[in-house]
Design a protein around this motif. Sequence first.
Motif, PDB file in Angstrom:
ATOM      1  N   ALA A   1       7.332  -3.791  -1.329  1.00 43.48           N
ATOM      2  CA  ALA A   1       6.662  -5.094  -1.059  1.00 43.48           C
ATOM      3  C   ALA A   1       7.539  -5.803  -0.201  1.00 43.48           C
ATOM      4  O   ALA A   1       6.998  -6.427   0.829  1.00 43.48           O
ATOM      5  CB  ALA A   1       6.384  -6.006  -2.376  1.00 43.48           C
ATOM      6  N   ALA A   2       8.899  -5.710  -0.354  1.00 40.53           N
ATOM      7  CA  ALA A   2       9.936  -6.171   0.842  1.00 40.53           C
ATOM      8  C   ALA A   2       9.882  -5.431   2.021  1.00 40.53           C
ATOM      9  O   ALA A   2      10.343  -6.357   2.883  1.00 40.53           O
ATOM     10  CB  ALA A   2      11.191  -6.520  -0.004  1.00 40.53           C
ATOM     11  N   ARG A   3       9.329  -4.157   1.923  1.00 38.09           N
ATOM     12  CA  ARG A   3       9.580  -3.825   3.416  1.00 38.09           C
ATOM     13  C   ARG A   3       8.014  -3.577   3.764  1.00 38.09           C
ATOM     14  O   ARG A   3       7.709  -2.506   4.846  1.00 38.09           O
ATOM     15  CB  ARG A   3      10.119  -2.207   3.092  1.00 38.09           C
ATOM     16  CG  ARG A   3      11.542  -2.148   2.665  1.00 38.09           C
ATOM     17  CD  ARG A   3      11.903  -0.956   2.026  1.00 38.09           C
ATOM     18  NE  ARG A   3      13.363  -1.042   1.617  1.00 38.09           N
ATOM     19  CZ  ARG A   3      14.449  -0.849   2.410  1.00 38.09           C
ATOM     20  NH1 ARG A   3      14.286  -0.309   3.659  1.00 38.09           N
ATOM     21  NH2 ARG A   3      15.673  -0.690   1.805  1.00 38.09           N
ATOM     22  N   GLY A   4       7.236  -4.275   3.476  1.00 31.64           N
ATOM     23  CA  GLY A   4       5.707  -4.158   3.781  1.00 31.64           C
ATOM     24  C   GLY A   4       4.935  -2.856   3.515  1.00 31.64           C
ATOM     25  O   GLY A   4       4.039  -2.496   4.010  1.00 31.64           O
ATOM     26  N   PHE A   5       5.513  -2.361   2.413  1.00 30.85           N
ATOM     27  CA  PHE A   5       4.806  -1.183   1.801  1.00 30.85           C
ATOM     28  C   PHE A   5       4.631   0.065   2.964  1.00 30.85           C
ATOM     29  O   PHE A   5       3.726   0.881   3.135  1.00 30.85           O
ATOM     30  CB  PHE A   5       3.429  -1.409   1.245  1.00 30.85           C
ATOM     31  CG  PHE A   5       3.433  -2.149  -0.166  1.00 30.85           C
ATOM     32  CD1 PHE A   5       3.784  -1.630  -1.276  1.00 30.85           C
ATOM     33  CD2 PHE A   5       3.277  -3.551   0.065  1.00 30.85           C
ATOM     34  CE1 PHE A   5       3.813  -2.208  -2.218  1.00 30.85           C
ATOM     35  CE2 PHE A   5       3.157  -4.112  -1.217  1.00 30.85           C
ATOM     36  CZ  PHE A   5       3.312  -3.576  -2.392  1.00 30.85           C
ATOM     37  N   GLU A   6       5.874   0.308   3.758  1.00 26.55           N
ATOM     38  CA  GLU A   6       5.970   1.124   4.906  1.00 26.55           C
ATOM     39  C   GLU A   6       5.715   2.519   4.318  1.00 26.55           C
ATOM     40  O   GLU A   6       5.050   3.303   4.829  1.00 26.55           O
ATOM     41  CB  GLU A   6       7.382   1.192   5.419  1.00 26.55           C
ATOM     42  CG  GLU A   6       7.367   1.866   6.642  1.00 26.55           C
ATOM     43  CD  GLU A   6       8.873   2.130   7.192  1.00 26.55           C
ATOM     44  OE1 GLU A   6       9.124   2.785   8.283  1.00 26.55           O
ATOM     45  OE2 GLU A   6       9.689   1.399   6.741  1.00 26.55           O
ATOM     46  N   PHE A   7       6.317   2.815   2.803  1.00 20.88           N
ATOM     47  CA  PHE A   7       6.044   4.050   2.228  1.00 20.88           C
ATOM     48  C   PHE A   7       4.522   4.269   2.198  1.00 20.88           C
ATOM     49  O   PHE A   7       4.210   5.613   2.386  1.00 20.88           O
ATOM     50  CB  PHE A   7       7.093   4.345   1.058  1.00 20.88           C
ATOM     51  CG  PHE A   7       6.823   5.312   0.478  1.00 20.88           C
ATOM     52  CD1 PHE A   7       7.496   6.464   0.740  1.00 20.88           C
ATOM     53  CD2 PHE A   7       6.069   5.870  -0.519  1.00 20.88           C
ATOM     54  CE1 PHE A   7       7.764   7.817   0.159  1.00 20.88           C
ATOM     55  CE2 PHE A   7       5.862   7.146  -1.338  1.00 20.88           C
ATOM     56  CZ  PHE A   7       6.775   8.050  -0.860  1.00 20.88           C
ATOM     57  N   THR A   8       3.650   3.400   1.663  1.00 22.90           N
ATOM     58  CA  THR A   8       2.451   3.670   1.366  1.00 22.90           C
ATOM     59  C   THR A   8       1.606   3.830   2.606  1.00 22.90           C
ATOM     60  O   THR A   8       0.774   4.773   2.493  1.00 22.90           O
ATOM     61  CB  THR A   8       1.748   2.409   0.501  1.00 22.90           C
ATOM     62  OG1 THR A   8       2.696   2.432  -0.687  1.00 22.90           O
ATOM     63  CG2 THR A   8       0.415   2.736   0.105  1.00 22.90           C
ATOM     64  N   VAL A   9       1.852   3.051   3.324  1.00 20.88           N
ATOM     65  CA  VAL A   9       1.200   3.035   4.795  1.00 20.88           C
ATOM     66  C   VAL A   9       1.481   4.299   5.405  1.00 20.88           C
ATOM     67  O   VAL A   9       0.424   5.177   6.013  1.00 20.88           O
ATOM     68  CB  VAL A   9       1.648   1.871   5.704  1.00 20.88           C
ATOM     69  CG1 VAL A   9       0.947   2.181   7.085  1.00 20.88           C
ATOM     70  CG2 VAL A   9       1.259   0.509   5.301  1.00 20.88           C
ATOM     71  N   THR A  10       2.435   4.726   5.387  1.00 21.10           N
ATOM     72  CA  THR A  10       2.928   6.344   6.076  1.00 21.10           C
ATOM     73  C   THR A  10       2.432   7.189   5.234  1.00 21.10           C
ATOM     74  O   THR A  10       1.941   8.456   5.865  1.00 21.10           O
ATOM     75  CB  THR A  10       4.562   6.442   6.061  1.00 21.10           C
ATOM     76  OG1 THR A  10       5.147   5.257   7.023  1.00 21.10           O
ATOM     77  CG2 THR A  10       4.867   7.756   6.870  1.00 21.10           C
TER      78      THR A  10
END
Length: 523
Positions: free
Chosen positions: A304-313
């Motif tokens: 969440a602190a990283r804007g859910f970059e892993f999920t988006v990718t």
Amino acid sequence: MKEATVKLDLAAAGAATERPISIAIVAMGGQGGGVLTNWIVSLAESQNWVAQSTSVPGVAQRTGTTIYYVEMMPVSGSGQKPILAQMPTPGDVDVVIASEYMEAGRSILRGIVTPDRTTLIASCHRMLSTVEKMAPGEGIADSKAVHDAIGVVARQEIIFDMNNLAVKNGSVISSAMFGSLAASGTLPFDRNAYYDVIRKSGKGVEASIRTFDAAFERTENAEQATNATELQTEKTPTPLPEGLNDTRANTLLHRIRSELPAEAHQMAFLGVQKVVDFQDVEYGNEYLDRLHELNVKDAAANGAARGFEFTVTAAKYLANAMVYDDVIRVARLKTRSTRRDRIAAEVGLQDGQILNSTEFMHPRMEEVVSSLPVGLANWLIARKGLYAWMDRRINKGRRLKTYSLRGFIPLHVVGSLKGMRRRSLRHQTETAHRTAWLAEATNALRHNYELGVAILTFRRLIKGYSDTHVRGLSKFDKVMATTKSIAHRDDAAAWARRLLTSAIKDASGDDLDGTIKTIESFI
């Protein structure tokens, strides 16, 4: 004898300040560079000027560019004909006309575009080079360097999408470039003289004049600066619809909203559309099941602190992994009406004309077997004699006319077999590979968030089918193995990105091998 030759009276043909107007045209094969050159020469000669053209051909179809060169000047009062140059000289070209944006950049590198003299007329559209197409991933050259250079090196710049303008008016880009040349004011000829040249050509006159006029008006109304909105169009994300008419599709949409963070909604919606089109709604649910699992792990890693970059990718590359290129998908794509409509638009198909296309195919036994149910495929593979006998009859080049019965029916039949895809050997192989890839990404996520994201992007290396797919897998395996060997390092993510960049940009693999050797030197 030598002394007598030196003393010959070689009078100048004109005053020392007299010089021709020089025009360089850089165009790819099939873009009408020769037609444009002939038009310019005819234009000059129709006004009683002396004109000369030369050309240095490259290799057609975008692996090289033909450079056309025109010099022209009025006939001198003495009636003597001038001696005109055969090639453009850096610093001495009045007009450079480029049929494609990167060709404008190459003209700048050649030194024939100069700020004190040159008017640069160029189309800002791109035609990808062979090297750009060969790259396993995003190998497209950055146009920004050309955009930045043009404002510095050209005296006057006229740049817009001339190809698109020509297509809209039913003609070709040479007509648009001719219109921009007329409006640029670099040649002292009346507009009607240009019309006369087009009419005398006798081919596609009305469409050519219509395109000429559109380009003329576009050039006259444009500022001398490049229209940045045409060069770089930013795509704004489309918001999710409130609801969908199809009940099953609406259920998928509801799952995206309820199970995934807002940051991933748009990418997940695009991914769902892609996998459902590839297979069915159940496959879309499978995609969302897997993506939800990845999001849970992302949240546990403080995503969440990283804007859910892993999920988006993951939403992007998981969809790409699930939509692999098997013979069923390739056959479906080739027989779709949308593909035919696109080709018809590209070639300018007119009412009453018949469109046909030829597919150049070279099937291998590997592709045939991989599309069969797992049990039957393994049975055939185990019988090497039978397998080799079948391969000799299948593994050969073929040409199929897409829109003939003999070509369309077998392609359509193969494309309709997607119902058996999940039982196929290829699907089993792809599923196993996808599972292993995601496991590596989630394992890395626990101790290095950036590395987990980087491993997800490795999927960019795998695309296509047949030999292309094999080469992509080979690079993927190299990049993954090397990344795992340095996963404990703090800079592992940075090196993973370098490995991916080397693998994407270099079709031969030499750069990738060099990067791997560098890493091995400090392991």
